[in-house]
Structure formats: structure tokens, C-alpha cells
Design a protein around this motif. Structure first.
Motif, PDB file in Angstrom:
ATOM      1  N   THR A 106       0.809  -1.224   0.000  1.00  0.00           N
ATOM      2  CA  THR A 106       0.000   0.000   0.000  1.00  0.00           C
ATOM      3  C   THR A 106       0.840   1.272   0.000  1.00  0.00           C
ATOM      4  O   THR A 106       0.306   2.356  -0.259  1.00  0.00           O
ATOM      5  CB  THR A 106      -0.954   0.035   1.203  1.00  0.00           C
ATOM      6  OG1 THR A 106      -0.191  -0.038   2.412  1.00  0.00           O
ATOM      7  CG2 THR A 106      -1.942  -1.128   1.147  1.00  0.00           C
ATOM      8  N   THR A 107       2.122   1.168   0.310  1.00  0.00           N
ATOM      9  CA  THR A 107       3.018   2.310   0.193  1.00  0.00           C
ATOM     10  C   THR A 107       4.282   1.866  -0.529  1.00  0.00           C
ATOM     11  O   THR A 107       4.691   0.703  -0.445  1.00  0.00           O
ATOM     12  CB  THR A 107       3.397   2.914   1.562  1.00  0.00           C
ATOM     13  OG1 THR A 107       4.072   1.928   2.347  1.00  0.00           O
ATOM     14  CG2 THR A 107       2.168   3.426   2.292  1.00  0.00           C
ATOM     15  N   PHE A 108       4.883   2.801  -1.233  1.00  0.00           N
ATOM     16  CA  PHE A 108       6.128   2.508  -1.948  1.00  0.00           C
ATOM     17  C   PHE A 108       6.883   3.816  -2.138  1.00  0.00           C
ATOM     18  O   PHE A 108       6.336   4.911  -1.997  1.00  0.00           O
ATOM     19  CB  PHE A 108       5.856   1.850  -3.306  1.00  0.00           C
ATOM     20  CG  PHE A 108       5.379   2.806  -4.373  1.00  0.00           C
ATOM     21  CD1 PHE A 108       6.249   3.275  -5.350  1.00  0.00           C
ATOM     22  CD2 PHE A 108       4.061   3.247  -4.404  1.00  0.00           C
ATOM     23  CE1 PHE A 108       5.820   4.166  -6.329  1.00  0.00           C
ATOM     24  CE2 PHE A 108       3.613   4.121  -5.380  1.00  0.00           C
ATOM     25  CZ  PHE A 108       4.499   4.585  -6.349  1.00  0.00           C
ATOM     26  N   VAL A 109       8.158   3.688  -2.467  1.00  0.00           N
ATOM     27  CA  VAL A 109       8.994   4.836  -2.814  1.00  0.00           C
ATOM     28  C   VAL A 109       9.879   4.447  -3.986  1.00  0.00           C
ATOM     29  O   VAL A 109      10.498   3.375  -3.976  1.00  0.00           O
ATOM     30  CB  VAL A 109       9.889   5.291  -1.643  1.00  0.00           C
ATOM     31  CG1 VAL A 109      10.770   6.470  -2.071  1.00  0.00           C
ATOM     32  CG2 VAL A 109       9.065   5.668  -0.428  1.00  0.00           C
ATOM     33  N   LEU A 110       9.926   5.304  -4.985  1.00  0.00           N
ATOM     34  CA  LEU A 110      10.913   5.221  -6.050  1.00  0.00           C
ATOM     35  C   LEU A 110      11.630   6.563  -6.117  1.00  0.00           C
ATOM     36  O   LEU A 110      10.987   7.620  -6.130  1.00  0.00           O
ATOM     37  CB  LEU A 110      10.251   4.935  -7.402  1.00  0.00           C
ATOM     38  CG  LEU A 110       9.606   3.577  -7.595  1.00  0.00           C
ATOM     39  CD1 LEU A 110       8.784   3.551  -8.877  1.00  0.00           C
ATOM     40  CD2 LEU A 110      10.667   2.471  -7.630  1.00  0.00           C
TER      41      LEU A 110
END
Length: 345
Positions: A106-110
Motif C-alpha cells: 500500500t506504500t512505496f517509494v521510487l
């Protein structure tokens, strides 16, 4: 250094967090939002480091927490593309400096290279044959290196369309077509309405057709997801949430069918398909002739109205979005008639 994991908002992109993510000292950071952020939220970061100023793009989960559970599979796909696929293909896409995905997706970072001063393409305005040629050669750089690669089938987040999937698509697409026709009314010509309904009738056998060749499919390779540098060469592809497995030429048909004026597309498509095919062979694709490629391109033209109608059905309505979906539908339906696509199914 241990991974700092993910953050749920740009406030979490502190100098300390970024320093851990990038394995360097970051003494200060600024951010500004870029893009519309319907599926994810993007921010341009200005970092101060010992090596001088640095700019990156941070891509995070959607701002609306209620949307995140629904969008989790898309987040997983994009993070997995940059981790598992990008290093193995030649397509031009921003370099990824850090990626993280929460356990529940439900959360991510790129953290990606900032492609400025490259500018986003304009799906409404369409593109010239010159820009289209650069885009299709870059597309071949996604498809060619993993063409019919059986190891793709081992990736748990990618799979080929099954008969059960086709049945499910058949059940949702026909009602979506009627909703689309009702929404746009007389703005769709009678030939366009008739072609849409015929596409709905044939979409189930089409989606599992010609499955002996498979590979990576971007799924939304269109002008709004392409960045064009000011010198006119080196288009960059972004937004990898819809990556899937299927016949790769679907991307080619979708790009040309939805992104070019029908007359310009009809006049130039033989040369553009030939440029794509030549680039494929340069990436090692064998036993696939140009005429076979063009015939697959004709067959693949259904991708245009399929993605357009579903995108309209499930996207957040906006004035520009409605104008874009209508334009994409008109262009791609004209393509289907020009190429006599439905006779191939």
C-alpha cells in the motif's frame, strides 16, 4: 546501511531519510509536487549533498489512503519493474536510485532521475512521424531483449492471460462499452459505436489469440507517458504500473493507433512498423519477418479501444480526461476499420 523502507507522504522525505536511501550525506531537501497524481504522487526533490546540488523525482503512493489498497498491485508492478526488469532491457526509462515497497503493497517509494528539461508528450495533440519513430524504436528496446523469454513466466508478479481472465474481461467489457457510448453520445459517430460493440463481441477470443509469441507489454505506452528531450532524440518511457505479459506488438498498435491522427498514421504506419521491426532484430529477435509483424500489428489494434474504454470506466472523470478518451477512441476505432482488424479474430 539498512534500508529506510517506505514513507507515506513527502513529509517523510527528510534529509536523514534520503541520506540512508541514497547512501550519501544529504544536508537539506526541498520538494514540489509534479503531475496530477491519480495513481501515485510525484515530487521533484532538490537535494544538497557534499558533491553539490542534486535533483531527483520521488514517486509515492496516492495521497488518498482509501485508494492505496486497490492500487497495491500496480505499485508492486512498478517497483518490481525497476528492480527485476529494467536492468535486463534496453528501453530508455529514468534510472532508479532507490526502491521500496511495504509488505502489504500500500506504500512505496521510487527515487528516479529527473528527466528535465524533457517535456511530456500530448495525447490530445498527437505526435509527428519523427517523434513516433523515436518512440517505436525505444519500444522495441523493451520488447526485444526479453522476446519469448520463458524466464518471465517464473516471475510471481507477471502472468499470461488465461481463459478465465478472458471470460472475466468479456463480462466487464461489454457493459463498459455501453457506458462509454452513453457517456459520449453523439460525439461518437455511428461507425464508431458499431465498431466498439463489435470489439466487445470479439474481445474474449482476441485477448487470448496469437499467444505463441509473448513478452513484456508496457500496457499504457502513449504520449502522456513519454518524455521528449528538447534536442528531439531519446524519448524516455515512464509509468510502469501496467506492465504485463502478452503479445508485445499490442504496445505498438496502441501507441500508433491512439497517438496519431488517422490519416498521418495510415500514411506512415508501414514505415513505422518497419522501424520497430528493424530495431527488434537489432535486439536479437529472429524468425519473425516484417510481414508477420505487420499482420500482428493489424490484429493488435483492438488494444486501443480496450485500454481506452477501461481507462475511462475506472479513471477519475476530468474535462481533459474525457477529451482524451474520446480522441483515443476515435483514432483507434478508425485504425481498426482501416486495417480490417476484426476479420482476423
Amino acid at each position: 546501511m539498512t534500508s529506510p523502507g517506505t514513507v507515506g507522504s513527502p513529509d517523510g522525505l527528510t534529509a536523514a531519510w534520503l541520506g540512508r536511501a541514497l547512501a550519501t550525506e544529504v544536508t537539506s531537501v526541498t520538494y514540489e509536487k509534479v503531475g496530477s497524481g491519480q495513481i501515485g504522487a510525484c515530487y521533484r526533490l532538490g537535494l544538497t549533498t557534499p558533491d553539490g546540488p542534486r535533483r531527483l523525482i520521488a514517486k509515492l503512493a496516492a495521497e488518498d489512503p482509501a485508494s492505496r489498497a486497490f492500487l497495491g498491485p500496480a505499485y508492486r508492478t512498478e517497483v518490481s519493474f525497476y528492480r527485476d526488469i529494467a536492468p535486463t532491457v534496453a528501453v530508455r526509462t529514468p534510472r532508479c536510485h532507490y526502491s521500496a515497497l511495504s509488505e502489504d503493497s500500500t506504500t512505496f517509494v521510487l527515487l528516479l532521475d529527473d528527466a528535465a528539461p524533457a517535456v511530456q508528450g500530448d495525447q490530445l495533440g498527437g505526435c509527428t512521424p519523427e517523434r513516433a519513430a523515436d518512440a517505436v524504436v525505444n519500444l522495441a528496446a523493451l520488447h526485444g531483449p526479453r522476446w519469448c523469454d520463458p524466464s518471465l513466466l517464473d516471475l510471481p508478479w507477471l502472468s499470461l492471460v488465461t481463459a478465465e481472465d478472458a471470460k472475466g474481461l468479456d463480462e466487464v467489457f461489454a457493459p463498459a462499452v455501453e457506458t462509454f457510448i452513453g457517456r459520449f453520445g453523439d460525439a461518437l459517430s455511428e461507425p464508431d459505436r458499431a465498431t466498439l460493440r463489435e470489439v466487445a463481441r470479439l474481445v474474449a477470443p482476441w485477448v487470448v489469440g496469437r499467444s505463441s509469441r509473448f513478452g513484456l507489454v508496457h500496457g499504457d505506452y502513449r504520449l502522456d507517458n513519454l518524455l521528449f528531450p528538447p534536442d528531439g532524440d531519446g524519448v524516455i518511457a515512464v509509468d510502469w504500473q501496467t506492465l504485463s505479459l502478452g503479445h508485445p506488438v499490442r504496445d505498438l498498435a496502441f501507441f500508433l493507433g491512439t497517438g496519431m491522427d488517422p490519416a498521418a498514421r495510415a500514411a506512415g504506419e508501414r514505415a513505422l512498423v518497419a522501424a520497430y521491426h528493424e530495431a527488434l532484430t537489432g535486439h536479437g529477435v529472429e524468425d519473425y519477418g516484417l510481414e508477420e509483424c505487420f499482420d500482428d500489428y493489424r490484429f493488435a489494434a483492438v488494444q486501443g479501444p480496450l485500454i481506452t474504454v477501461l481507462g475511462c470506466a475506472y479513471g477519475t472523470p476530468t474535462e481533459r480526461g474525457d477529451a482524451m478518451f474520446l480522441t483515443m477512441a476515435r483514432r483507434s476505432l478508425a485504425m481498426i476499420r482501416d486495417l480490417d482488424t476484426l476479420s482476423l479474430i
